[in-house]
Structures are given as C-alpha cells and as structure tokens.
Design an enzyme around this catalytic site. Sequence first.
Site, short mmCIF file in Angstrom:
data_model
loop_
_atom_site.label_atom_id
_atom_site.label_comp_id
_atom_site.label_asym_id
_atom_site.label_seq_id
_atom_site.Cartn_x
_atom_site.Cartn_y
_atom_site.Cartn_z
N ASN A 1 4.03 -5.62 5.62
CA ASN A 1 2.86 -6.37 6.08
C ASN A 1 3.25 -7.68 6.76
O ASN A 1 2.54 -8.15 7.65
CB ASN A 1 1.91 -6.63 4.91
CG ASN A 1 1.19 -5.36 4.49
OD1 ASN A 1 0.59 -4.67 5.31
ND2 ASN A 1 1.27 -5.03 3.21
N SER B 1 0.81 -1.22 0.00
CA SER B 1 0.00 0.00 0.00
C SER B 1 0.84 1.27 0.00
O SER B 1 0.39 2.32 -0.46
CB SER B 1 -0.94 0.02 1.21
OG SER B 1 -0.19 -0.14 2.42
N ASP C 1 -5.11 6.57 9.98
CA ASP C 1 -4.74 5.22 10.46
C ASP C 1 -3.32 5.17 11.02
O ASP C 1 -2.90 4.17 11.58
CB ASP C 1 -4.91 4.19 9.35
CG ASP C 1 -3.99 4.44 8.14
OD1 ASP C 1 -3.09 5.30 8.24
OD2 ASP C 1 -4.19 3.79 7.11
N GLY D 1 -1.86 -4.31 1.06
CA GLY D 1 -1.91 -5.52 1.87
C GLY D 1 -0.97 -6.61 1.43
O GLY D 1 -0.93 -7.68 2.05
N HIS E 1 -0.29 4.97 6.90
CA HIS E 1 -0.09 5.37 5.51
C HIS E 1 0.17 6.88 5.41
O HIS E 1 -0.64 7.68 5.87
CB HIS E 1 -1.30 4.99 4.66
CG HIS E 1 -1.55 3.52 4.64
ND1 HIS E 1 -2.44 2.90 5.50
CD2 HIS E 1 -1.01 2.54 3.88
CE1 HIS E 1 -2.45 1.60 5.27
NE2 HIS E 1 -1.59 1.36 4.29
#
Length: 212
Positions: free
Chosen positions: A104, A38, A185, A75, A188
């Site tokens: 991840n 991402s 979040d 992801g 990011h």
Amino acid sequence: MLNLLNRLSGKFLATLLLLSAAASAYSAPKTVLVLGDSLSAEYGLARGTGWVALAEQKLKQNNIEAVVVNASVSGETTSGGRSRLPALLSKYKPDLVVIELGANDGLRGLPVPAAEANLRAMNEAATKADARVMLIGMRMPPNYGRDYADKFFAMYGKLSKDIKAPLVPFMLDGVADKPQLFQPDRLHPLAEAHPTILANIWPQLQKSLKAK
C-alpha cells in the site's frame, strides 16, 4: 554394591529428567504473528481460504506445533504496522513475526526510504521482544515507473541482508502474471491463487519456525 546401584539409578533418573525437559522445550507451541495488509487479511475471500489460514492447516498437517495470529488489516501501510506492532507484541508474545507490508505504500507512491525505515523499526521492536522477523516482499506494477519499482523491490533484499531476516522476495510469484487469478479489482487474488501464494511462503516459514 548397593550404593553404586543407587548412584547409577540417580544419574539415570537425572538424565531422563533432563531429556524430558529438553523435549518439552523443543515441542512447545510457537506463536506466529502475521502482520500484513489485505493480501493476508482475506480481502474479498471466504474466511479460511487465504494463505494464512492455509498455512495454519499445513502446520498442523506437518505436526508443527504453532499458534498463528493473523493481525493483518486491509489497507495497512508500513506506518500503520509500525504503530500497531508494540501492542501486538505485548499481547501475543510471538516467537516469529511475519511482516507482509509495503504494497500500500507503493501503490500510493510513498517514498521508499520511509517504508524501509518503518520496516527497520518493526524489526527492532520485534527483536527487543525476543521475536524473530520474516519478511515478505512485493513488486510494483510497471506503470509506477521502472526506477520506483526497482528501488521498491530492492528495498526488501537490502533490508533482509542488513537485519539478517529470511525473505520471501515476491509472494505473488506465479500469480501476478495470471489475470484470471484476480478479483475484478485486479489487485486482490482469488481464493484459487492462495495455495500458490502459500507455496511461495511455506519454505521460509518452515525454516523460520525450526530456527532457535
């Protein structure tokens, strides 16, 4: 005398043809395949504002002939990248594969040796396809434990030396310590952070494209 001139003209023409062919080979566009997660897939951003799009713009500004294919998926893990890479190599036939994967794996607490094995396999696949590899590293937040975080970060440096691939140690250098540069979040980066991310990546990307 006429024969001598003809021979000299022939040699001159042959030299020009060789130089022309060499120049064409040097200036031929190169294909860059970015295989990331991402952080490279413009998650939560307007299209064209992530570091990959900015890199493509900068390549054009610097008159570097390159086609950039962004095959990043939000992801994505090293396992997912390993399984997708063969088809991407076959389709795009890249000269350079930029691998930005592992975050991840780390966030899920997956074993570091497994991530390293996947990255090694991706390098082997790229090498067999006559493509060079460039690695982009990541750090884990301290709450994942010092031992795990240290081993995770060290994995990229060790792998870079073993496979002789250029490495960007930490793509979020100058960003990770600035909460205001992140989306809600807190994972990011915002679009405002991506020029800094590109600044971290650009030197190695430029060198990798100039390498034969």
